[in-house]
Motif scaffolding. Sequence first.
Motif, PDB file in Angstrom:
ATOM      1  N   GLU A 238       0.857  -1.184   0.000  1.00 15.93           N
ATOM      2  CA  GLU A 238       0.000   0.000   0.000  1.00 15.93           C
ATOM      3  C   GLU A 238       0.892   1.233   0.000  1.00 15.93           C
ATOM      4  OE1 GLU A 238      -2.431  -0.256   3.438  1.00 15.93           O
ATOM      5  OE2 GLU A 238      -0.767  -0.185   4.862  1.00 15.93           O
ATOM      6  N   THR A 239       0.404   2.310  -0.587  1.00 17.63           N
ATOM      7  CA  THR A 239       1.217   3.516  -0.743  1.00 17.63           C
ATOM      8  C   THR A 239       1.244   4.315   0.553  1.00 17.63           C
ATOM      9  OG1 THR A 239       0.705   3.628  -3.099  1.00 17.63           O
ATOM     10  CG2 THR A 239       1.529   5.638  -2.067  1.00 17.63           C
ATOM     11  N   ALA A 240       2.436   4.683   0.960  1.00 18.19           N
ATOM     12  CA  ALA A 240       2.623   5.541   2.136  1.00 18.19           C
ATOM     13  C   ALA A 240       3.290   6.834   1.701  1.00 18.19           C
ATOM     14  CB  ALA A 240       3.468   4.834   3.187  1.00 18.19           C
ATOM     15  N   GLU A 241       2.919   7.939   2.345  1.00 12.85           N
ATOM     16  CA  GLU A 241       3.531   9.240   2.042  1.00 12.85           C
ATOM     17  C   GLU A 241       4.609   9.540   3.075  1.00 12.85           C
ATOM     18  OE1 GLU A 241       1.470  12.858   0.136  1.00 12.85           O
ATOM     19  OE2 GLU A 241       1.435  13.262   2.303  1.00 12.85           O
ATOM     20  N   ILE A 242       5.805   9.783   2.593  1.00 10.37           N
ATOM     21  CA  ILE A 242       6.972   9.990   3.448  1.00 10.37           C
ATOM     22  C   ILE A 242       7.421  11.438   3.358  1.00 10.37           C
ATOM     23  CG2 ILE A 242       9.319   9.212   3.969  1.00 10.37           C
ATOM     24  CD1 ILE A 242       7.175   7.020   4.171  1.00 10.37           C
ATOM     25  N   ASN A 243       7.695  12.049   4.501  1.00  9.36           N
ATOM     26  CA  ASN A 243       8.242  13.401   4.528  1.00  9.36           C
ATOM     27  C   ASN A 243       9.751  13.354   4.364  1.00  9.36           C
ATOM     28  OD1 ASN A 243       5.771  14.816   5.016  1.00  9.36           O
ATOM     29  ND2 ASN A 243       5.848  14.127   7.141  1.00  9.36           N
ATOM     30  N   THR A 244      10.267  14.048   3.346  1.00 10.60           N
ATOM     31  CA  THR A 244      11.713  14.173   3.152  1.00 10.60           C
ATOM     32  C   THR A 244      12.136  15.595   3.544  1.00 10.60           C
ATOM     33  OG1 THR A 244      11.841  15.097   0.910  1.00 10.60           O
ATOM     34  CG2 THR A 244      11.298  12.741   1.107  1.00 10.60           C
ATOM     35  N   PRO A 245      13.422  15.896   3.627  1.00  5.69           N
ATOM     36  CA  PRO A 245      13.841  17.258   3.942  1.00  5.69           C
ATOM     37  C   PRO A 245      13.363  18.305   2.935  1.00  5.69           C
ATOM     38  CG  PRO A 245      15.663  15.742   4.256  1.00  5.69           C
ATOM     39  CD  PRO A 245      14.569  14.971   3.585  1.00  5.69           C
ATOM     40  N   LEU A 246      13.036  17.852   1.691  1.00  8.49           N
ATOM     41  CA  LEU A 246      12.672  18.804   0.642  1.00  8.49           C
ATOM     42  C   LEU A 246      11.237  18.639   0.134  1.00  8.49           C
ATOM     43  CD1 LEU A 246      15.987  18.633  -1.435  1.00  8.49           C
ATOM     44  CD2 LEU A 246      15.322  20.330   0.284  1.00  8.49           C
ATOM     45  N   GLY A 247      10.482  17.746   0.732  1.00 16.02           N
ATOM     46  CA  GLY A 247       9.106  17.584   0.252  1.00 16.02           C
ATOM     47  C   GLY A 247       8.505  16.287   0.732  1.00 16.02           C
ATOM     48  N   LYS A 248       7.647  15.714  -0.109  1.00 21.20           N
ATOM     49  CA  LYS A 248       6.977  14.469   0.222  1.00 21.20           C
ATOM     50  C   LYS A 248       7.217  13.448  -0.895  1.00 21.20           C
ATOM     51  CE  LYS A 248       3.260  16.738   2.847  1.00 21.20           C
ATOM     52  NZ  LYS A 248       3.701  16.220   4.170  1.00 21.20           N
ATOM     53  N   SER A 249       7.264  12.184  -0.504  1.00 16.56           N
ATOM     54  CA  SER A 249       7.471  11.103  -1.474  1.00 16.56           C
ATOM     55  C   SER A 249       6.483   9.989  -1.174  1.00 16.56           C
ATOM     56  CB  SER A 249       8.905  10.566  -1.383  1.00 16.56           C
ATOM     57  OG  SER A 249       9.086   9.466  -2.247  1.00 16.56           O
ATOM     58  N   LYS A 250       5.866   9.455  -2.238  1.00 10.38           N
ATOM     59  CA  LYS A 250       4.950   8.333  -2.080  1.00 10.38           C
ATOM     60  C   LYS A 250       5.698   7.036  -2.404  1.00 10.38           C
ATOM     61  CE  LYS A 250       0.688  10.896  -2.931  1.00 10.38           C
ATOM     62  NZ  LYS A 250      -0.555  11.000  -3.746  1.00 10.38           N
ATOM     63  N   VAL A 251       5.634   6.112  -1.458  1.00  7.83           N
ATOM     64  CA  VAL A 251       6.403   4.871  -1.579  1.00  7.83           C
ATOM     65  C   VAL A 251       5.498   3.670  -1.308  1.00  7.83           C
ATOM     66  CG1 VAL A 251       8.397   3.578  -0.736  1.00  7.83           C
ATOM     67  CG2 VAL A 251       8.436   6.084  -0.693  1.00  7.83           C
ATOM     68  N   PRO A 252       5.485   2.657  -2.189  1.00  2.93           N
ATOM     69  CA  PRO A 252       4.741   1.420  -1.896  1.00  2.93           C
ATOM     70  C   PRO A 252       5.413   0.676  -0.743  1.00  2.93           C
ATOM     71  CG  PRO A 252       5.251   1.601  -4.243  1.00  2.93           C
ATOM     72  CD  PRO A 252       6.083   2.628  -3.541  1.00  2.93           C
ATOM     73  N   MET A 253       4.642   0.345   0.290  1.00  5.33           N
ATOM     74  CA  MET A 253       5.182  -0.318   1.473  1.00  5.33           C
ATOM     75  C   MET A 253       4.430  -1.624   1.713  1.00  5.33           C
ATOM     76  SD  MET A 253       7.560   1.723   2.702  1.00  5.33           S
ATOM     77  CE  MET A 253       7.715   1.460   4.462  1.00  5.33           C
ATOM     78  N   PRO A 254       5.153  -2.697   2.095  1.00  9.43           N
ATOM     79  CA  PRO A 254       4.466  -3.971   2.365  1.00  9.43           C
ATOM     80  C   PRO A 254       3.533  -3.835   3.560  1.00  9.43           C
ATOM     81  CG  PRO A 254       6.778  -4.089   3.034  1.00  9.43           C
ATOM     82  CD  PRO A 254       6.619  -2.807   2.295  1.00  9.43           C
ATOM     83  N   LYS A 255       2.370  -4.456   3.467  1.00  9.53           N
ATOM     84  CA  LYS A 255       1.390  -4.331   4.545  1.00  9.53           C
ATOM     85  C   LYS A 255       1.080  -5.661   5.232  1.00  9.53           C
ATOM     86  CE  LYS A 255      -2.811  -4.702   1.688  1.00  9.53           C
ATOM     87  NZ  LYS A 255      -4.100  -4.054   1.352  1.00  9.53           N
ATOM     88  N   ASN A 256       1.685  -6.749   4.774  1.00 11.51           N
ATOM     89  CA  ASN A 256       1.426  -8.050   5.399  1.00 11.51           C
ATOM     90  C   ASN A 256       1.934  -8.090   6.829  1.00 11.51           C
ATOM     91  OD1 ASN A 256       1.993  -8.306   2.412  1.00 11.51           O
ATOM     92  ND2 ASN A 256       1.005 -10.286   2.785  1.00 11.51           N
ATOM     93  N   GLU A 257       1.206  -8.755   7.688  1.00 12.25           N
ATOM     94  CA  GLU A 257       1.696  -9.067   9.027  1.00 12.25           C
ATOM     95  C   GLU A 257       2.467 -10.377   8.934  1.00 12.25           C
ATOM     96  OE1 GLU A 257      -0.947  -8.096  12.569  1.00 12.25           O
ATOM     97  OE2 GLU A 257      -2.431  -8.415  10.971  1.00 12.25           O
ATOM     98  N   LEU A 258       3.769 -10.310   9.126  1.00 14.09           N
ATOM     99  CA  LEU A 258       4.631 -11.473   8.927  1.00 14.09           C
ATOM    100  C   LEU A 258       4.978 -12.149  10.247  1.00 14.09           C
ATOM    101  CD1 LEU A 258       7.215 -10.044   6.347  1.00 14.09           C
ATOM    102  CD2 LEU A 258       5.083 -11.255   5.876  1.00 14.09           C
TER     103      LEU A 258
END
Length: 219
Positions: A54-74
Amino acid sequence: MEVQEILGENSIANRFISQLRDTSIQNDRMRFRRNIERLGEIMAYELSKELEYETAEINTPLGKSKVPMPKNELVICSILRAGLPLHQGILNYFDDAENSFISAYRHHPDNDENFEILVEYLASPSLEGKTLILADPMLATGRSFSNVLKALEPMGKPARIHLVSVIGSYEGVEYLKTEFPENSKLWITTIDHELDKNGYIVPGLGDAGDLCYGNKLQH
């Protein structure tokens, strides 16, 4: 059950497997454990491609980045004792996973080549609805994986099961296909052709637990 053999294509995994098999190298226990750990990392990376994201929005020093992140409970479950370095390799990549540990060993009641797989210890979180990763470096007859699956049943029903192994036999792989759900998947570095009369993989590499941690008294 689907089977993914990593050495179906040439990669650096060839080097680690060759050192695990090589009698002039494998008695270096630290190196042996590290090579199993490395192969666990490689297979964890390959396995990660089949998780849900699922896509997560990450704050970087210069803006925001959308990154696909695994969501399974392992939940990573290793079979003691040989499974420990393989477990660590998988955990190096899935560092937020829950962990389960179980014992399974060959018991020779008549002190001959006949044996049974005994499961005596289990520590596990709930598996209900989670993704279970079962780790054991050697897949010989397949009975260890099968008995462990049965022992884990009281912990809940996982949504998906992945099995991770380093070296297996065709006989063991075929046996697992009859024991595990259809949506399970085996990730294995390489598959050898046969078992000897004692149920050891040929050419294999010997006893992975002893090579990792030293010789044991036989039961």
